[in-house]
Design an enzyme around this catalytic site. Structure first.
Site, short mmCIF file in Angstrom:
data_model
loop_
_atom_site.label_atom_id
_atom_site.label_comp_id
_atom_site.label_asym_id
_atom_site.label_seq_id
_atom_site.Cartn_x
_atom_site.Cartn_y
_atom_site.Cartn_z
N HIS A 157 20.44 -23.02 -30.84
CA HIS A 157 21.76 -22.36 -30.85
C HIS A 157 22.10 -21.75 -29.49
CE1 HIS A 157 21.43 -22.53 -35.32
NE2 HIS A 157 20.17 -22.21 -35.07
N SER B 99 34.36 -26.87 -3.35
CA SER B 99 35.71 -26.61 -3.83
C SER B 99 36.65 -26.59 -2.63
CB SER B 99 35.76 -25.26 -4.54
OG SER B 99 37.06 -24.72 -4.50
N LYS C 120 31.58 -22.38 -3.35
CA LYS C 120 31.25 -23.14 -4.56
C LYS C 120 30.31 -24.32 -4.32
CE LYS C 120 32.59 -22.98 -8.31
NZ LYS C 120 33.77 -23.16 -9.10
N GLU D 49 28.81 -33.35 -14.70
CA GLU D 49 30.05 -33.30 -15.48
C GLU D 49 30.62 -34.69 -15.71
OE1 GLU D 49 32.10 -29.11 -14.33
OE2 GLU D 49 31.75 -30.48 -12.69
#
Ligand code: ARG
Length: 473
Positions: A162, A283, A289, A296
Site C-alpha cells: 500500500h 526543465s 530540475k 515516465e
C-alpha cells in the site's frame, strides 16, 4: 515514398474503369507494409523453388527468377528500388520490381499463391524475427537489474505494501522482483514462437491450389515447423498477431510498474537513487530540475501497447471466414508495438544500469514506520504466545512509541516491560535490528541476502538460456 508512375494493380482484368482516388487512398498499405519486403522476397524464393519442383518453372527460369529476386533485394536495400504511392501494397510493388527485371517471366511467380497467404506468411516471418530482437533487449534489461541486485543483495530497504512501510527487505530482492516478470515475458515470447511457427503459404486465397505445390517443403525452407493444416484458417487467422500484442502489452505493463517505482525512488521524498545525467532530463524553466523522463515514458508507453492489443482484437471480432480486407488493419498495431519496445527497452536498461543507489538512505529508512513490528510479534510466537495476542501487544507498543515520540530502536527493556509481560523475555530487543530481520527470512523465496544470491544464480541460468534463444544459437 516516391512519386507514383502508372498504377500497377494485381487485379485489373475484370474492371473497365479505374478505381476512384478515394478508394485508392483508403486501400493503399504500402506506406506501412513495405517493411515486410525482405520477408516477402524470402517467401517468393521458396515459392519459386516449389513451382520449379512442380514442373511449372524450368531450371533456366528458376535461375533467372532467383537472380532477379536477389537483384531486387539488393535494389531494395540500396534504395535503388522503392515503392511508389501507385503500388497498392508491398506485394504489388515487388511484383512490379520483378516484372521490370524479367518481363513476362516475372508474372509466373503468382501462380498458386495469393496476397492472402503471402501477407499472413510475411507477417509471421517478420514477427518471429523481431520477437527475438525484442527478447534480446529484454535480456539486457534483466542483466542490468541483476547487476544492481547483486551489488545490493544485502542492502536493507523499506519494503512496502500500500506504499506504506511494511517490513524491511533486501533492495536486491526488490530489484529481482522486477526481473521475474520480464523473465516470464521472454518465456511467453518463446512459447508464442512455437505457435507462430506455422506457415500459411500454400493456402492461396483460401482453398489451397490445384497446382501440385508442396506447402510442407515451403514451410521447412522458411524455418517454420509445419504448414497450416487448414487453408481457410491459414488466411483468416491472426491469433499470432493478437497474442504477440498481448505479450507486448504485458511487457508494457511491467515496464510501467518498474518506471513508476523509479519515479518514486528518484523523488526528493524517497531519494533512494540518483539517476545518471545521461538518462535524466532538465526543465526549461527550473534550473535545478532533474527529471525521470525515461521512467515516465516507459510508464506512458504501456497505454499505446495496450491500445494496440485492443485495436486488433476489436478488428478481429466478428469477422467471417476467411480473408477480409479488415485484416489489413493488423499491421500498424503490430509494427507500432515492435517499434515501441525496441525504442523504450534500451533506454530503461541504460537508466537501470547507470542509476546510483543511495545505500545509506535505504538502510537508514528501512526500519522507519515500525517496520520491525512483525519481527517482534513473531519472537513472541516463538515463545509460545498466540499470534493474535502478540499482534495486539506489539500494536500497543507502536501506539506507546508514537505517544512518547520514540522509535523501536530507542526502547529499553524497562519500556518494554511496561507495555506487556510478554516482552519480558531475553532477546526481545535483539530482534529489533534490520539485518537480523532480513537474515531471518531465509526460507526459499525469502529476502535473506543469502537467498537473494541463490535466486540470482538461478536467474542467471534462466537468462543465459533466454539470451541463447534470442540470438538464434
Ligand atoms: N494488403 C493486404 C493486407 O495487408 C493484402 C492483400 C490482400 N488483399 C486482397 N484484396 N485480397 O491484408
Amino acid at each position: 515514398m516516391a512519386e507514383g508512375g502508372k498504377p500497377m494493380r494485381l487485379w485489373g482484368g475484370r474492371f473497365e474503369g479505374g478505381p476512384a482516388d478515394a478508394l485508392t487512398r483508403l486501400s493503399v498499405s504500402v506506406q506501412f507494409d513495405w517493411r515486410l519486403a525482405p520477408y516477402d522476397l524470402l517467401a517468393s524464393r521458396a515459392h519459386a523453388r516449389v513451382l520449379h519442383r512442380a514442373g511449372l518453372l524450368s531450371e533456366a527460369e528458376l535461375e533467372r527468377m532467383l537472380a532477379a529476386l536477389d537483384d531486387l533485394e539488393e535494389a531494395c536495400k540500396s534504395g535503388g528500388f522503392r515503392p511508389t504511392v501507385a503500388d497498392e501494397d508491398v506485394h504489388t510493388a515487388l511484383e512490379r520490381g520483378l516484372l521490370e527485371r524479367l518481363g513476362s517471366l516475372g508474372g509466373k511467380l503468382r501462380a498458386g499463391r495469393s496476397r492472402n497467404d503471402q501477407v499472413a506468411t510475411d507477417l509471421r516471418l517478420y514477427l518471429r524475427d523481431h520477437v527475438r530482437l525484442i527478447a534480446s533487449r529484454l535480456v539486457e534489461l534483466e542483466t542490468a537489474l541483476m547487476s544492481q541486485a547483486e551489488e545490493h543483495a544485502a542492502t536493507a530497504a523499506p519494503g512496502m505494501t500500500h506504499l506504506q512501510h511494511a517490513q524491511p527487505v533486501s533492495f536486491g530482492h526488490q530489484l529481482l522482483a522486477h526481473v521475474h516478470p520480464i523473465a516470464r515475458d521472454v518465456d511467453r515470447l518463446r512459447d508464442w514462437d512455437r505457435r507462430a511457427a506455422v506457415s500459411p503459404l500454400g493456402a492461396g486465397a483460401l482453398a489451397g491450389s490445384s497446382l501440385p505445390l508442396d506447402p510442407q517443403a515451403v514451410a521447412e525452407e522458411l524455418g517454420f515447423d509445419s504448414a497450416a493444416p487448414n487453408s481457410m484458417d491459414a488466411v483468416a487467422d491472426r491469433d499470432f498477431a493478437a497474442e504477440f500484442l498481448f505479450c507486448a502489452a504485458l511487457v508494457g505493463v511491467h515496464l510501467s510498474r518498474l518506471g513508476e517505482e523509479i519515479v518514486l525512488w528518484a523523488s526528493q521524498e524517497f531519494h533512494w537513487i540518483e539517476m545518471d545525467d545521461a538518462y535524466s532530463t532538465g526543465s526549461s524553466i527550473m534550473p535545478q530540475k532533474k527529471n525521470p523522463d525515461v521512467a515516465e515514458l516507459a510508464r506512458g508507453k504501456a497505454g499505446r501497447l495496450i491500445g494496440n492489443l485492443v485495436s486488433l482484437l476489436t478488428t478481429l471480432k466478428g469477422l467471417p471466414l476467411t480473408y477480409n480486407r479488415d485484416l489489413q488493419e493488423d499491421k500498424e498495431p503490430v509494427f507500432d508495438a515492435v517499434d515501441t519496445l525496441l525504442l523504450v527497452l534500451p533506454a530503461v536498461s541504460g537508466l537501470v544500469s547507470t542509476m546510483r543507489v543511495n545505500t545509506a538512505r535505504l538502510e537508514s529508512s528501512a526500519p522507519d514506520g515500525f517496520a520491525l513490528a512483525t519481527d517482534l510479534a513473531e519472537l513472541l510466537v516463538r515463545k509460545g504466545v498466540a499470534f493474535r495476542e502478540a499482534h495486539e501487544a506489539v500494536g500497543h507498543l507502536v501506539v506507546w512509541c508514537q505517544v512518547n515520540d520514540t522509535t523501536f530502536e530507542k526502547l529499553t527493556e524497562e519500556d518494554l516491560a511496561k507495555i506487556s509481560p510478554h516482552f519480558v523475555a531475553p532477546g526481545a530487543l535483539d530482534v529489533l535490528n534490520v539485518q537480523g530481520a532480513l537474515a531471518s527470512r531465509k526460507a526459499y523465496g525469502g529476502t535473506a541476502p543469502d537467498r537473494v544470491r541463490d535466486q540470482l544464480a538461478t536467474l542467471r541460468e534462466i537468462v543465459d538460456g533466454q539470451a541463447a534463444w534470442a540470438s538464434g544459437s
